[in-house]
Enzyme design. Sequence first.
Site, PDB file in Angstrom:
ATOM      1  N   LYS A  26     100.239  34.394  76.680  1.00 47.33           N
ATOM      2  CA  LYS A  26     101.027  33.697  75.645  1.00 47.33           C
ATOM      3  C   LYS A  26     101.742  32.490  76.255  1.00 47.33           C
ATOM      4  O   LYS A  26     101.765  31.405  75.662  1.00 47.33           O
ATOM      5  CB  LYS A  26     102.028  34.648  74.996  1.00 47.33           C
ATOM      6  CG  LYS A  26     101.414  35.793  74.215  1.00 47.33           C
ATOM      7  CD  LYS A  26     100.598  35.299  73.025  1.00 47.33           C
ATOM      8  CE  LYS A  26     100.028  36.445  72.205  1.00 47.33           C
ATOM      9  NZ  LYS A  26      99.090  35.986  71.163  1.00 47.33           N
ATOM     10  N   TYR A  46      99.425  40.114  79.683  1.00 47.67           N
ATOM     11  CA  TYR A  46      99.465  39.777  78.252  1.00 47.67           C
ATOM     12  C   TYR A  46     100.474  38.658  78.004  1.00 47.67           C
ATOM     13  O   TYR A  46     100.177  37.651  77.355  1.00 47.67           O
ATOM     14  CB  TYR A  46      99.831  41.017  77.415  1.00 47.67           C
ATOM     15  CG  TYR A  46     100.243  40.645  76.012  1.00 47.67           C
ATOM     16  CD1 TYR A  46      99.294  40.223  75.088  1.00 47.67           C
ATOM     17  CD2 TYR A  46     101.594  40.668  75.615  1.00 47.67           C
ATOM     18  CE1 TYR A  46      99.675  39.838  73.803  1.00 47.67           C
ATOM     19  CE2 TYR A  46     101.977  40.290  74.346  1.00 47.67           C
ATOM     20  CZ  TYR A  46     101.015  39.873  73.447  1.00 47.67           C
ATOM     21  OH  TYR A  46     101.398  39.486  72.182  1.00 47.67           O
ATOM     22  N   SER A  83     105.028  35.133  71.287  1.00 46.75           N
ATOM     23  CA  SER A  83     105.731  36.409  71.370  1.00 46.75           C
ATOM     24  C   SER A  83     107.034  36.243  72.141  1.00 46.75           C
ATOM     25  O   SER A  83     107.131  35.411  73.058  1.00 46.75           O
ATOM     26  CB  SER A  83     104.838  37.402  72.108  1.00 46.75           C
ATOM     27  OG  SER A  83     105.555  38.555  72.461  1.00 46.75           O
TER      28      SER A  83
HETATM   29  P1  NAD Z   1      96.043  43.224  65.695  1.00 41.86           P
HETATM   30  O1  NAD Z   1      95.305  43.749  66.858  1.00 41.86           O
HETATM   31  O2  NAD Z   1      96.310  44.143  64.558  1.00 41.86           O
HETATM   32  O3  NAD Z   1      95.311  41.932  65.110  1.00 41.86           O
HETATM   33  C1  NAD Z   1      94.523  41.086  65.907  1.00 41.86           C
HETATM   34  C2  NAD Z   1      93.179  40.929  65.207  1.00 41.86           C
HETATM   35  O4  NAD Z   1      92.354  40.050  65.977  1.00 41.86           O
HETATM   36  C3  NAD Z   1      92.410  42.237  65.081  1.00 41.86           C
HETATM   37  O5  NAD Z   1      91.950  42.371  63.745  1.00 41.86           O
HETATM   38  C4  NAD Z   1      91.247  42.095  66.059  1.00 41.86           C
HETATM   39  O6  NAD Z   1      90.088  42.784  65.609  1.00 41.86           O
HETATM   40  C5  NAD Z   1      91.060  40.601  66.091  1.00 41.86           C
HETATM   41  N1  NAD Z   1      90.504  40.061  67.342  1.00 41.86           N
HETATM   42  C6  NAD Z   1      90.876  40.334  68.617  1.00 41.86           C
HETATM   43  N2  NAD Z   1      90.172  39.595  69.484  1.00 41.86           N
HETATM   44  C7  NAD Z   1      89.324  38.827  68.736  1.00 41.86           C
HETATM   45  C8  NAD Z   1      88.341  37.847  69.054  1.00 41.86           C
HETATM   46  N3  NAD Z   1      88.085  37.501  70.323  1.00 41.86           N
HETATM   47  N4  NAD Z   1      87.683  37.263  68.033  1.00 41.86           N
HETATM   48  C9  NAD Z   1      87.919  37.616  66.743  1.00 41.86           C
HETATM   49  N5  NAD Z   1      88.849  38.515  66.385  1.00 41.86           N
HETATM   50  C10 NAD Z   1      89.535  39.115  67.382  1.00 41.86           C
HETATM   51  O7  NAD Z   1      97.426  42.615  66.235  1.00 41.86           O
HETATM   52  P2  NAD Z   1      98.673  42.022  65.440  1.00 41.86           P
HETATM   53  O8  NAD Z   1      99.817  42.905  65.707  1.00 41.86           O
HETATM   54  O9  NAD Z   1      98.309  41.705  64.060  1.00 41.86           O
HETATM   55  O10 NAD Z   1      98.895  40.698  66.302  1.00 41.86           O
HETATM   56  C11 NAD Z   1      98.418  39.441  65.885  1.00 41.86           C
HETATM   57  C12 NAD Z   1      98.829  38.392  66.900  1.00 41.86           C
HETATM   58  O11 NAD Z   1     100.248  38.397  67.024  1.00 41.86           O
HETATM   59  C13 NAD Z   1      98.272  38.627  68.309  1.00 41.86           C
HETATM   60  O12 NAD Z   1      97.952  37.373  68.869  1.00 41.86           O
HETATM   61  C14 NAD Z   1      99.446  39.237  69.047  1.00 41.86           C
HETATM   62  O13 NAD Z   1      99.395  38.976  70.430  1.00 41.86           O
HETATM   63  C15 NAD Z   1     100.613  38.520  68.398  1.00 41.86           C
HETATM   64  N6  NAD Z   1     101.875  39.273  68.501  1.00 41.86           N
HETATM   65  C16 NAD Z   1     101.917  40.575  68.079  1.00 41.86           C
HETATM   66  C17 NAD Z   1     103.097  41.294  68.206  1.00 41.86           C
HETATM   67  C18 NAD Z   1     103.164  42.752  67.812  1.00 41.86           C
HETATM   68  O14 NAD Z   1     103.986  43.483  68.361  1.00 41.86           O
HETATM   69  N7  NAD Z   1     102.342  43.220  66.867  1.00 41.86           N
HETATM   70  C19 NAD Z   1     104.239  40.676  68.747  1.00 41.86           C
HETATM   71  C20 NAD Z   1     104.156  39.356  69.153  1.00 41.86           C
HETATM   72  C21 NAD Z   1     102.964  38.659  69.018  1.00 41.86           C
HETATM   73  C1  WQD Z   2     110.592  49.172  71.487  1.00 40.17           C
HETATM   74  C2  WQD Z   2     111.693  50.050  72.095  1.00 40.17           C
HETATM   75  C3  WQD Z   2     111.026  51.067  74.154  1.00 40.17           C
HETATM   76  C4  WQD Z   2     107.871  53.567  72.379  1.00 40.17           C
HETATM   77  C5  WQD Z   2     106.260  45.126  72.730  1.00 40.17           C
HETATM   78  C6  WQD Z   2     105.667  44.078  73.632  1.00 40.17           C
HETATM   79  C7  WQD Z   2     106.087  42.717  73.162  1.00 40.17           C
HETATM   80  C8  WQD Z   2     105.733  42.519  71.670  1.00 40.17           C
HETATM   81  C9  WQD Z   2     106.281  43.625  70.833  1.00 40.17           C
HETATM   82  C10 WQD Z   2     103.531  41.580  71.517  1.00 40.17           C
HETATM   83  C11 WQD Z   2     111.826  49.889  73.615  1.00 40.17           C
HETATM   84  C12 WQD Z   2     111.250  52.125  73.098  1.00 40.17           C
HETATM   85  C13 WQD Z   2     108.903  52.678  72.571  1.00 40.17           C
HETATM   86  C14 WQD Z   2     108.116  54.957  72.583  1.00 40.17           C
HETATM   87  C15 WQD Z   2     110.403  54.433  73.137  1.00 40.17           C
HETATM   88  N1  WQD Z   2     104.316  42.565  71.463  1.00 40.17           N
HETATM   89  N2  WQD Z   2     110.147  53.091  72.931  1.00 40.17           N
HETATM   90  N3  WQD Z   2     109.381  55.321  72.951  1.00 40.17           N
HETATM   91  O1  WQD Z   2     108.263  46.950  74.335  1.00 40.17           O
HETATM   92  O2  WQD Z   2     109.986  45.881  72.796  1.00 40.17           O
HETATM   93  O3  WQD Z   2     107.684  45.036  72.786  1.00 40.17           O
HETATM   94  O4  WQD Z   2     105.833  44.885  71.368  1.00 40.17           O
HETATM   95  O5  WQD Z   2     103.777  40.441  71.790  1.00 40.17           O
HETATM   96  O6  WQD Z   2     105.422  41.785  73.953  1.00 40.17           O
HETATM   97  O7  WQD Z   2     106.139  44.288  74.944  1.00 40.17           O
HETATM   98  O8  WQD Z   2     108.125  47.238  71.793  1.00 40.17           O
HETATM   99  O9  WQD Z   2     107.790  49.120  70.246  1.00 40.17           O
HETATM  100  O10 WQD Z   2     106.919  49.300  72.626  1.00 40.17           O
HETATM  101  O11 WQD Z   2     109.377  49.366  72.210  1.00 40.17           O
HETATM  102  O12 WQD Z   2     111.531  54.824  73.456  1.00 40.17           O
HETATM  103  O13 WQD Z   2     107.222  55.816  72.453  1.00 40.17           O
HETATM  104  O14 WQD Z   2     111.329  51.422  71.878  1.00 40.17           O
HETATM  105  O15 WQD Z   2     111.467  51.518  75.406  1.00 40.17           O
HETATM  106  O16 WQD Z   2     113.178  50.042  73.926  1.00 40.17           O
HETATM  107  P1  WQD Z   2     108.584  46.310  73.051  1.00 40.17           P
HETATM  108  P2  WQD Z   2     107.960  48.796  71.685  1.00 40.17           P
END
Ligand code: NAD
Ligand code: WQD
Length: 355
Positions: free
Chosen positions: A170, A166, A142
């Site tokens: 990572k 969190y 991330s």
């Molecule tokens: P998500 O929660 O939709 O998907 C994660 C899936 O993993 C879910 O289906 C959940 O049920 C499953 N899961 C969680 N813990 C588990 C475990 N211990 N064993 C088996 N299954 C498990 O999230 P996503 O948005 O699809 O994210 C996927 C990956 O990408 C995550 O590792 C997340 O940290 C990373 N990521 C997400 C974002 C984002 O903003 N969505 C950004 C950067 C990184």
């Molecule tokens: C985006 C922008 C908020 C909600 C997060 C995690 C990051 C990654 C992606 C997993 C920001 C603003 C948001 C709201 C708002 N996830 N906002 N009102 O914080 O950039 O990233 O998700 O790895 O680790 O931190 O994403 O969608 O929460 O926010 O004004 O109700 O929208 O302040 O500027 P963020 P976000």
Amino acid sequence: SLHDALPIYYGHHSKADLVKVLVTGGAGYIGTHTVVELLAAGYEPVIVDDFSNSSPEALRRVAHLTGVESPFYEADVRNRDVLERIFIEHNIHAVIHFAGLKSVGESVAEPLRYYSTNIDSTLVLLETMQKFGRSNLVFSSSATVYGNAGTPPFTEDLPRQSTNPYGWTKAMIEQILEDVVATGHGWSITALRYFNPVGAHPSGLIGEDPNNIPNNLMPYISQVAVGRRKQLAIFGGDYDTPDGTGVRDYIHVVDLAKAHVAALNHIEHPDVYKVYNIGTGIGVSVLEVVAAFEKASEQPVPYAIVDRRPGDIASCYASPDLARDELGWEAERSIDEACQDSWNWQSKNPNGFQD
Ligand code: NAD
Ligand code: WQD
């Protein structure tokens, strides 16, 4: 209706061509979209998920969309017995590890659950891969590992850090992966640092379906537009950005899914640990997202500007050059397209997968 969406990817490949890829967390938001792109590219996904943040309906939708029902194991990735059974029952060529917990706020309140789920699952997975002589892994990292230092565009060479548990999971997992590759035992591992994933599959069959109140901007906006919530709170209007609101790099989830296919296609070289930013390289403000969503949905998105959210930074966007140069991958979809696809998903499924 949803049933208008045809199984567009059906029947392109003979069984002999298929390479099996274990997808942990394959029922989740990014996992489901990636399974669709893996099938389109001729891979054969095997899915493990414990449904802690997803539902069986998501997998039924993927099967409907693709015409393929992938082998599925309902289990926690920390369950070593089930993981070993998967490697016994399938000739797994590579693993994509999505499973984990992802809410920043929750991780501050429950750090042990976050460290245990995210780190233990990765350790059990790596140990099982080692036991079965499997060495190809793509990991979901991330942009959060850039923390709050440096100025965007962020490049991969910046030191890893974080501002919350969190993000530390990572950063720590990336360190573990780097150490494992450094043994010289033939591992090939790629960490993809996603920026802000948004949008949905254009079919409207799958998309993001957060439990409770969404933490992230795009699902919050779509729930306002569809009438589930009254107004958007914009966290801060006085940042040092062009319009005062926070700037982020919003990456369409289909582009993100395709980045995993590109990473798999590239992963054959042993003893290599690589990290790639997966973003567009374009910074978009909160007000710009609101305007794009209103245009795409033809719905008003009422908002109020409130205090900054603790831990947020003013601006975060990628330098996407390394992924382009080495993986041959580039984002192709705009924020307008992401808003159209989010709205298509949200308006067809106002209550997500419960509909
Ligand atoms: P998500 O929660 O939709 O998907 C994660 C899936 O993993 C879910 O289906 C959940 O049920 C499953 N899961 C969680 N813990 C588990 C475990 N211990 N064993 C088996 N299954 C498990 O999230 P996503 O948005 O699809 O994210 C996927 C990956 O990408 C995550 O590792 C997340 O940290 C990373 N990521 C997400 C974002 C984002 O903003 N969505 C950004 C950067 C990184
Ligand atoms: C985006 C922008 C908020 C909600 C997060 C995690 C990051 C990654 C992606 C997993 C920001 C603003 C948001 C709201 C708002 N996830 N906002 N009102 O914080 O950039 O990233 O998700 O790895 O680790 O931190 O994403 O969608 O929460 O926010 O004004 O109700 O929208 O302040 O500027 P963020 P976000």
